[in-house]
Scaffold this active site. Structure first.
Site, PDB file in Angstrom:
ATOM      1  N   TYR A  22       0.793  -1.232   0.000  1.00 58.20           N
ATOM      2  CA  TYR A  22       0.000   0.000   0.000  1.00 58.20           C
ATOM      3  C   TYR A  22       0.826   1.284   0.000  1.00 58.20           C
ATOM      4  O   TYR A  22       0.260   2.368  -0.124  1.00 58.20           O
ATOM      5  CB  TYR A  22      -0.956   0.005   1.201  1.00 58.20           C
ATOM      6  CG  TYR A  22      -1.944  -1.130   1.149  1.00 58.20           C
ATOM      7  CD1 TYR A  22      -2.975  -1.136   0.219  1.00 58.20           C
ATOM      8  CD2 TYR A  22      -1.842  -2.211   2.013  1.00 58.20           C
ATOM      9  CE1 TYR A  22      -3.879  -2.184   0.154  1.00 58.20           C
ATOM     10  CE2 TYR A  22      -2.745  -3.260   1.962  1.00 58.20           C
ATOM     11  CZ  TYR A  22      -3.756  -3.239   1.030  1.00 58.20           C
ATOM     12  OH  TYR A  22      -4.643  -4.281   0.972  1.00 58.20           O
ATOM     13  N   HIS A  99      -9.545   1.957  -5.581  1.00 60.84           N
ATOM     14  CA  HIS A  99      -8.700   1.036  -4.823  1.00 60.84           C
ATOM     15  C   HIS A  99      -7.248   1.393  -5.070  1.00 60.84           C
ATOM     16  O   HIS A  99      -6.870   1.716  -6.203  1.00 60.84           O
ATOM     17  CB  HIS A  99      -8.947  -0.416  -5.242  1.00 60.84           C
ATOM     18  CG  HIS A  99     -10.339  -0.864  -4.962  1.00 60.84           C
ATOM     19  ND1 HIS A  99     -10.754  -1.221  -3.701  1.00 60.84           N
ATOM     20  CD2 HIS A  99     -11.425  -0.970  -5.771  1.00 60.84           C
ATOM     21  CE1 HIS A  99     -12.040  -1.531  -3.753  1.00 60.84           C
ATOM     22  NE2 HIS A  99     -12.465  -1.381  -4.994  1.00 60.84           N
TER      23      HIS A  99
END
Length: 150
Positions: A22, A99
């Site tokens: 991430y 996302h």
């Protein structure tokens, strides 16, 4: 124009959680970048994060009449929350699903989004830039008068 950005579960841990996947940017960093772009676009922006499915649903229910569009990262709820899917479908606003990672290139259980069929569109795999793309898309949809799915 007013846009709501909804961040789902565990996104409050960005910058500390699985940084190899991430990245190092925190949620505060993402919100700051979004606020900067919103100012450039002349958009009033509200950012809201919750780990609670109920809180996200309540904020979606409160969106009509208060915002013109929603940028939504449902995170882990993406793959199974029929309640969030139904809330997105019910609000009558353009909702752009975002996302950080490409959900279609990850574990098989992440490939399916129950939100995507009722969202105006989906942006995934561009890291934190996906939020900025999502904001631009939301503004474009509102400007063109698109309320939901194309």
């Amino acid at each position: 124009m007013r846009v709501l950005v909804l961040h789902g579960p565990n996104l409050n841990l960005l910058g500390r959680r699985e940084t190899g996947i991430y990245g190092n940017e925190t949620l505060a960093d993402i919100d700051a970048r979004l606020q900067e772009l919103a100012s450039e676009l002349g958009v009033d922006l509200e950012c809201f994060q919750s780990n609670s499915e109920a809180a996200l649903i309540e904020r979606l229910h409160g969106a009509p009449g208060t915002v013109d569009a929603v940028v939504f990262n449902p995170a882990g709820f993406t793959h199974y929350s029929i309640a969030l899917r139904d809330a997105v479908a019910a609000v009558g606003l353009p909702v752009v699903e975002v996302h950080l990672t490409n959900i279609h290139a990850r574990e098989e259980f992440r490939h399916r989004s129950v939100i995507a069929p009722v969202a105006a569109g989906q942006i995934s795999g561009f890291g934190t830039a996906g939020y900025l793309l999502g904001l631009r898309a939301a503004v474009e949809l509102v400007s063109r008068g698109k309320m939901s799915r194309a």
